[in-house]
Design a protein around this motif. Structure first.
Motif, short mmCIF file in Angstrom:
data_model
loop_
_atom_site.label_atom_id
_atom_site.label_comp_id
_atom_site.label_asym_id
_atom_site.label_seq_id
_atom_site.Cartn_x
_atom_site.Cartn_y
_atom_site.Cartn_z
N MET A 1 45.59 28.52 37.95
CA MET A 1 44.46 28.99 37.18
C MET A 1 44.06 30.38 37.68
SD MET A 1 40.59 27.46 36.98
CE MET A 1 41.14 25.86 36.48
N ASN A 2 43.87 31.29 36.77
CA ASN A 2 43.44 32.63 37.12
C ASN A 2 41.94 32.65 37.39
OD1 ASN A 2 46.00 33.69 36.75
ND2 ASN A 2 45.67 34.00 34.58
N ALA A 3 41.53 33.42 38.39
CA ALA A 3 40.11 33.55 38.72
C ALA A 3 39.77 35.02 38.88
CB ALA A 3 39.80 32.79 40.00
N VAL A 4 38.55 35.36 38.50
CA VAL A 4 38.06 36.73 38.59
C VAL A 4 36.87 36.72 39.54
CG1 VAL A 4 37.03 38.62 37.30
CG2 VAL A 4 38.78 37.21 36.24
N VAL A 5 36.81 37.71 40.45
CA VAL A 5 35.69 37.82 41.38
C VAL A 5 34.98 39.15 41.13
CG1 VAL A 5 34.96 37.85 43.80
CG2 VAL A 5 36.94 36.48 43.11
N PHE A 6 33.67 39.06 40.92
CA PHE A 6 32.83 40.25 40.77
C PHE A 6 31.98 40.37 42.03
CE2 PHE A 6 33.75 38.77 36.50
CZ PHE A 6 34.15 39.94 35.88
N TYR A 7 31.86 41.57 42.56
CA TYR A 7 31.07 41.83 43.75
C TYR A 7 29.86 42.69 43.39
CZ TYR A 7 35.04 40.23 46.49
OH TYR A 7 36.05 39.47 47.03
N VAL A 8 28.69 42.27 43.83
CA VAL A 8 27.47 43.07 43.69
C VAL A 8 27.20 43.63 45.09
CG1 VAL A 8 25.01 43.06 43.17
CG2 VAL A 8 26.58 41.66 41.81
N THR A 9 27.38 44.94 45.24
CA THR A 9 27.28 45.56 46.56
C THR A 9 26.29 46.72 46.58
OG1 THR A 9 29.12 47.05 46.07
CG2 THR A 9 29.67 44.99 47.15
N ARG A 10 25.72 46.94 47.75
CA ARG A 10 24.78 48.03 47.94
C ARG A 10 25.54 49.34 48.00
NH1 ARG A 10 20.22 49.46 48.54
NH2 ARG A 10 18.61 48.22 49.45
N GLN A 11 25.00 50.33 47.30
CA GLN A 11 25.54 51.69 47.32
C GLN A 11 24.43 52.63 47.80
OE1 GLN A 11 28.78 52.33 46.54
NE2 GLN A 11 28.99 50.11 46.35
N ARG A 12 24.73 53.87 48.00
CA ARG A 12 23.73 54.83 48.47
C ARG A 12 22.47 54.86 47.62
NH1 ARG A 12 27.35 60.03 49.65
NH2 ARG A 12 28.56 59.08 51.30
N ASN A 13 22.65 54.92 46.33
CA ASN A 13 21.51 55.08 45.42
C ASN A 13 21.24 53.84 44.59
OD1 ASN A 13 21.05 57.80 46.17
ND2 ASN A 13 22.80 58.41 44.94
N GLY A 14 21.63 52.67 45.08
CA GLY A 14 21.36 51.46 44.31
C GLY A 14 22.41 50.40 44.55
N TRP A 15 22.88 49.80 43.46
CA TRP A 15 23.80 48.66 43.52
C TRP A 15 24.93 48.85 42.53
CZ3 TRP A 15 22.96 44.81 47.06
CH2 TRP A 15 21.74 44.87 47.72
N SER A 16 26.09 48.29 42.85
CA SER A 16 27.21 48.38 41.92
C SER A 16 27.79 47.00 41.68
CB SER A 16 28.31 49.30 42.45
OG SER A 16 28.93 48.73 43.58
#
Length: 72
Positions: free
Chosen positions: A1-16
């Motif tokens: 089964m294929n799986a996708v991972v999304f990361y919410v990470t802190r950046q200099r001016n906010g979040w990505s």
């Protein structure tokens, strides 16, 4: 089964929101980035992929949300 991972990470001016080490979008607030990652994860499920979201917390630890594609 294929799986996708999304990361919410802190950046200099906010979040990505990142996938496969590529920034998908940038946001001023973490909650906005999380909402965007949840929409992307839902779109992955529509395509039959399981998905998870890893969210970077202020202390540097990770919180994970998982979603699984329906079987069938």
């Amino acid at each position: 089964m294929n799986a996708v991972v999304f990361y919410v990470t802190r950046q200099r001016n906010g979040w990505s929101v990142e996938r496969d080490r590529v920034v998908q979008s940038g946001h001023a607030h973490r909650e906005t980035a999380i909402a965007c990652a949840r929409k992307a994860a839902a779109a992955a499920r529509v395509r039959g992929l399981s998905s998870s979201i890893r969210i970077q917390e202020d202390a540097g630890v990770w919180r994970e949300e998982r979603s699984f594609a329906p079987v069938g």
